[in-house]
Design an enzyme around this catalytic site. Structure first.
Site, PDB file in Angstrom:
ATOM      1  N   SER A   1       7.034   4.184  -0.551  1.00 24.18           N
ATOM      2  CA  SER A   1       7.254   5.111  -1.652  1.00 24.18           C
ATOM      3  C   SER A   1       7.405   4.400  -2.991  1.00 24.18           C
ATOM      4  O   SER A   1       7.820   3.236  -3.054  1.00 24.18           O
ATOM      5  CB  SER A   1       8.502   5.951  -1.375  1.00 24.18           C
ATOM      6  OG  SER A   1       8.577   7.031  -2.261  1.00 24.18           O
TER       7      SER A   1
ATOM      8  N   TYR B   1       1.992  12.315  11.573  1.00 22.80           N
ATOM      9  CA  TYR B   1       2.851  11.160  11.823  1.00 22.80           C
ATOM     10  C   TYR B   1       4.118  11.313  10.990  1.00 22.80           C
ATOM     11  O   TYR B   1       4.050  11.429   9.760  1.00 22.80           O
ATOM     12  CB  TYR B   1       2.154   9.840  11.482  1.00 22.80           C
ATOM     13  CG  TYR B   1       3.065   8.672  11.824  1.00 22.80           C
ATOM     14  CD1 TYR B   1       3.210   8.281  13.145  1.00 22.80           C
ATOM     15  CD2 TYR B   1       3.815   8.040  10.853  1.00 22.80           C
ATOM     16  CE1 TYR B   1       4.092   7.252  13.491  1.00 22.80           C
ATOM     17  CE2 TYR B   1       4.700   7.018  11.182  1.00 22.80           C
ATOM     18  CZ  TYR B   1       4.827   6.630  12.509  1.00 22.80           C
ATOM     19  OH  TYR B   1       5.707   5.637  12.853  1.00 22.80           O
TER      20      TYR B   1
ATOM     21  N   GLU C   1       2.870   7.270  -7.487  1.00 21.13           N
ATOM     22  CA  GLU C   1       2.985   8.354  -6.516  1.00 21.13           C
ATOM     23  C   GLU C   1       3.767   9.509  -7.139  1.00 21.13           C
ATOM     24  O   GLU C   1       3.354  10.665  -7.095  1.00 21.13           O
ATOM     25  CB  GLU C   1       3.708   7.845  -5.268  1.00 21.13           C
ATOM     26  CG  GLU C   1       3.966   8.923  -4.222  1.00 21.13           C
ATOM     27  CD  GLU C   1       4.888   8.447  -3.110  1.00 21.13           C
ATOM     28  OE1 GLU C   1       4.898   9.093  -2.045  1.00 21.13           O
ATOM     29  OE2 GLU C   1       5.606   7.445  -3.293  1.00 21.13           O
ATOM     30  N   HIS C   2       4.930   9.189  -7.695  1.00 23.47           N
ATOM     31  CA  HIS C   2       5.766  10.173  -8.389  1.00 23.47           C
ATOM     32  C   HIS C   2       5.920   9.748  -9.844  1.00 23.47           C
ATOM     33  O   HIS C   2       6.189   8.577 -10.116  1.00 23.47           O
ATOM     34  CB  HIS C   2       7.169  10.253  -7.779  1.00 23.47           C
ATOM     35  CG  HIS C   2       7.195  10.486  -6.308  1.00 23.47           C
ATOM     36  ND1 HIS C   2       7.350   9.456  -5.394  1.00 23.47           N
ATOM     37  CD2 HIS C   2       7.093  11.624  -5.583  1.00 23.47           C
ATOM     38  CE1 HIS C   2       7.350   9.957  -4.167  1.00 23.47           C
ATOM     39  NE2 HIS C   2       7.191  11.266  -4.249  1.00 23.47           N
TER      40      HIS C   2
ATOM     41  N   GLN D   1      14.467   6.859  -4.811  1.00 26.35           N
ATOM     42  CA  GLN D   1      13.273   6.277  -4.194  1.00 26.35           C
ATOM     43  C   GLN D   1      13.535   4.879  -3.660  1.00 26.35           C
ATOM     44  O   GLN D   1      12.996   4.475  -2.635  1.00 26.35           O
ATOM     45  CB  GLN D   1      12.123   6.240  -5.208  1.00 26.35           C
ATOM     46  CG  GLN D   1      11.524   7.599  -5.505  1.00 26.35           C
ATOM     47  CD  GLN D   1      11.077   8.318  -4.245  1.00 26.35           C
ATOM     48  OE1 GLN D   1      10.134   7.912  -3.594  1.00 26.35           O
ATOM     49  NE2 GLN D   1      11.773   9.392  -3.883  1.00 26.35           N
TER      50      GLN D   1
ATOM     51  N   ASP E   1      10.589  16.411  -2.988  1.00 25.05           N
ATOM     52  CA  ASP E   1      10.709  15.860  -1.631  1.00 25.05           C
ATOM     53  C   ASP E   1      11.139  16.925  -0.639  1.00 25.05           C
ATOM     54  O   ASP E   1      10.827  16.835   0.551  1.00 25.05           O
ATOM     55  CB  ASP E   1      11.734  14.727  -1.616  1.00 25.05           C
ATOM     56  CG  ASP E   1      11.105  13.368  -1.880  1.00 25.05           C
ATOM     57  OD1 ASP E   1       9.872  13.297  -1.975  1.00 25.05           O
ATOM     58  OD2 ASP E   1      11.860  12.386  -2.013  1.00 25.05           O
TER      59      ASP E   1
ATOM     60  N   HIS F   1      14.516   4.392   0.025  1.00 19.07           N
ATOM     61  CA  HIS F   1      13.566   4.607   1.114  1.00 19.07           C
ATOM     62  C   HIS F   1      13.357   3.336   1.936  1.00 19.07           C
ATOM     63  O   HIS F   1      13.233   3.388   3.154  1.00 19.07           O
ATOM     64  CB  HIS F   1      12.213   5.064   0.561  1.00 19.07           C
ATOM     65  CG  HIS F   1      12.081   6.557   0.474  1.00 19.07           C
ATOM     66  ND1 HIS F   1      12.124   7.372   1.573  1.00 19.07           N
ATOM     67  CD2 HIS F   1      11.910   7.371  -0.599  1.00 19.07           C
ATOM     68  CE1 HIS F   1      11.985   8.634   1.191  1.00 19.07           C
ATOM     69  NE2 HIS F   1      11.858   8.661  -0.115  1.00 19.07           N
TER      70      HIS F   1
ATOM     71  N   HIS G   1     -41.143  18.186   6.231  1.00 20.11           N
ATOM     72  CA  HIS G   1     -40.344  19.074   5.387  1.00 20.11           C
ATOM     73  C   HIS G   1     -41.245  20.103   4.697  1.00 20.11           C
ATOM     74  O   HIS G   1     -40.932  21.298   4.648  1.00 20.11           O
ATOM     75  CB  HIS G   1     -39.584  18.278   4.317  1.00 20.11           C
ATOM     76  CG  HIS G   1     -38.329  17.615   4.813  1.00 20.11           C
ATOM     77  ND1 HIS G   1     -38.338  16.625   5.759  1.00 20.11           N
ATOM     78  CD2 HIS G   1     -37.017  17.811   4.475  1.00 20.11           C
ATOM     79  CE1 HIS G   1     -37.094  16.224   5.980  1.00 20.11           C
ATOM     80  NE2 HIS G   1     -36.271  16.939   5.213  1.00 20.11           N
TER      81      HIS G   1
END
Length: 428
Positions: free
Chosen positions: A233, A124, A322-323, A255, A356, A258, A415
């Site tokens: 983000s 996506y 995230e970063h 960022q 990125d 975004h 078994h």
């Protein structure tokens, strides 16, 4: 930005909240669209493409003519930049290949592990306010290295029913098999169930807004895996007086642009640095074409002063960014003690933008605190580990009695019998 000085630990949870809607606000919408796509296929996809993207499409699949046309529109300069990035991403992800692991656990018992590609994957790629062709590099490149047999890409069309030429060029360069003009929830639903036009896939990759994130999570209820819950983000910078305030501000804004639901945070042990960064933000913000978007994001963001690097480290691990950018006099302290982050950028000359685009690491990373549990996308994301075992007559003699005892203790007679029959055969 909101400035906070030595916030108490009991207030951390509240001040670190992401600017996202609650699941209850989103889930019903996602559920309704999913079940309509499941029942009506392409008809439902067309309906929601018209509703959300404002365009009526005769068909969703991008034609070979459109792909050829895109190649002629993209400049040579941009093509070269994309090729450099692709080369670095390939180098880093090829290095992640691991050999077959073979072990003799007991004499006569051979066990090994091999990795096999996921056969069908869906990518996506957000289109929206910024066509993220770089995400194609991050997803299709490792998918090809892994050996995935079918790579399907969905991305939203513009108001004219077109896909940005750079997206088409990059997808073709990276070996994507099929490209569809479908975005949002309906794209995730189409990849989950399959339609007459869109193939069903086994795993879905790629970031998106909160609706896409919830849609991906819903897909897992229908036997489709996802890379991770990757939503809006976010970036956290930890900086002291050794940092360059202009650099720090530029990273925060990179960022923030975004989207309005992005979040950026600065943690510092220097009040002077906080003030300097705040001033730089105002100066740099005015020069940005997307300043209105960035300003909305900045409103959700924070400048936090803490009196020690130990407290700074603790709040970073609590947030799980995230970063994470580390620009301090003691970078080693943060590198050694970070537990929760998607990707880490170290030093004044390592902007988050490098990850990125072109350093080689993957930019598809866990957000919303999921860095505490998830890894970012890597080569293994496109593969499965399969185990094998081969047991000789000697081997079954060696481990068989233990298997019999354990199976009987668990009350699983069949078994036990599966081993006993073999052991008795060997006594004949």
């Amino acid at each position: 930005m909101n400035k906070l000085y030595n916030p108490k630990k009991e207030a951390w949870e509240e001040l670190l909240k992401r600017p996202t809607q609650t699941l209850e606000d989103i889930e019903q919408t996602v559920n309704d669209i999913f079940f309509e796509v499941r029942a009506k296929g392409d008809v439902a996809v067309a309906k929601y493409t018209d509703l959300f993207d404002g365009v009526k499409l005769e068909g969703f699949k991008v034609s070979s003519e459109e792909i050829e046309g895109a190649k002629n529109v993209v400049s040579s300069e941009l093509k070269n930049a994309i090729q450099l990035a692709k080369s670095n991403i390939e180098k880093f992800h090829r290095a992640q290949k691991t050999p077959k692991i073979e072990v003799t656990t007991t004499k006569g018992v051979e066990c090994w592990q091999e990795k096999r590609p996921i056969q069908k994957v869906g990518l996506y790629i957000p289109g929206g306010s910024a066509p993220l062709f770089s995400t194609i590099l991050m997803l299709a490149t490792p998918a090809n290295i892994a050996g995935c047999k079918e790579i399907v890409l969905c991305t939203p069309p513009d108001k004219d029913g077109e896909i940005n030429p750079v997206i088409l060029y990059t997808a073709t360069l990276c070996g994507v098999d099929k490209i569809f003009k479908i975005g949002g929830i309906q794209a995730i639903a189409a990849l989950t169930f399959g339609t007459k036009t869109v193939p069903k896939v086994y795993k879905i990759f790629g970031p998106g807004n909160q609706f896409v994130t919830v849609a991906k999570q819903l897909a897992t209820k229908f036997h489709v895996a996802i890379d991770m819950p990757a939503g809006p983000s976010e970036l956290l910078v930890v900086a002291d007086d050794s940092a360059d305030a202009a650099f720090v501000a530029s990273d925060l804004l990179s960022q923030a642009e975004h989207g309005a639901d992005s979040q950026v945070i600065l943690i510092s042990t220097s009040e002077k640095m906080l003030e300097a960064v705040e001033q730089e933000l105002e100066i740099q913000l005015e020069a940005l074409p997307r300043k209105d978007m960035a300003r909305k994001s900045i409103a959700n963001s924070k400048l936090i002063y803490l009196k020690s690097k130990e407290l700074a480290m603790e709040i970073i691990n609590e947030y799980g960014p995230e970063h994470l950018i580390v620009c301090t006099a003691d970078n080693a302290f943060y590198i050694e003690n970070i537990s929760n982050a998607g990707s880490v950028f170290i030093g004044n000359y390592t902007p988050e933008s490098a990850g990125d685009y072109a350093s080689g690491t993957n930019h598809t990373l866990p957000t919303n605190g999921f860095a505490k549990q998830y890894s970012g996308v890597n080569l293994d994301s496109f593969m499965k580990s399969m185990t094998f075992q081969k047991i000789s007559e000697e081997g079954i003699k060696n481990i068989g009695p233990s298997i019999e005892i354990m199976a009987e203790a668990e009350g699983l007679q069949a078994h036990k019998n599966a081993v006993t029959l073999r052991l008795n055969k060997l006594k004949e």
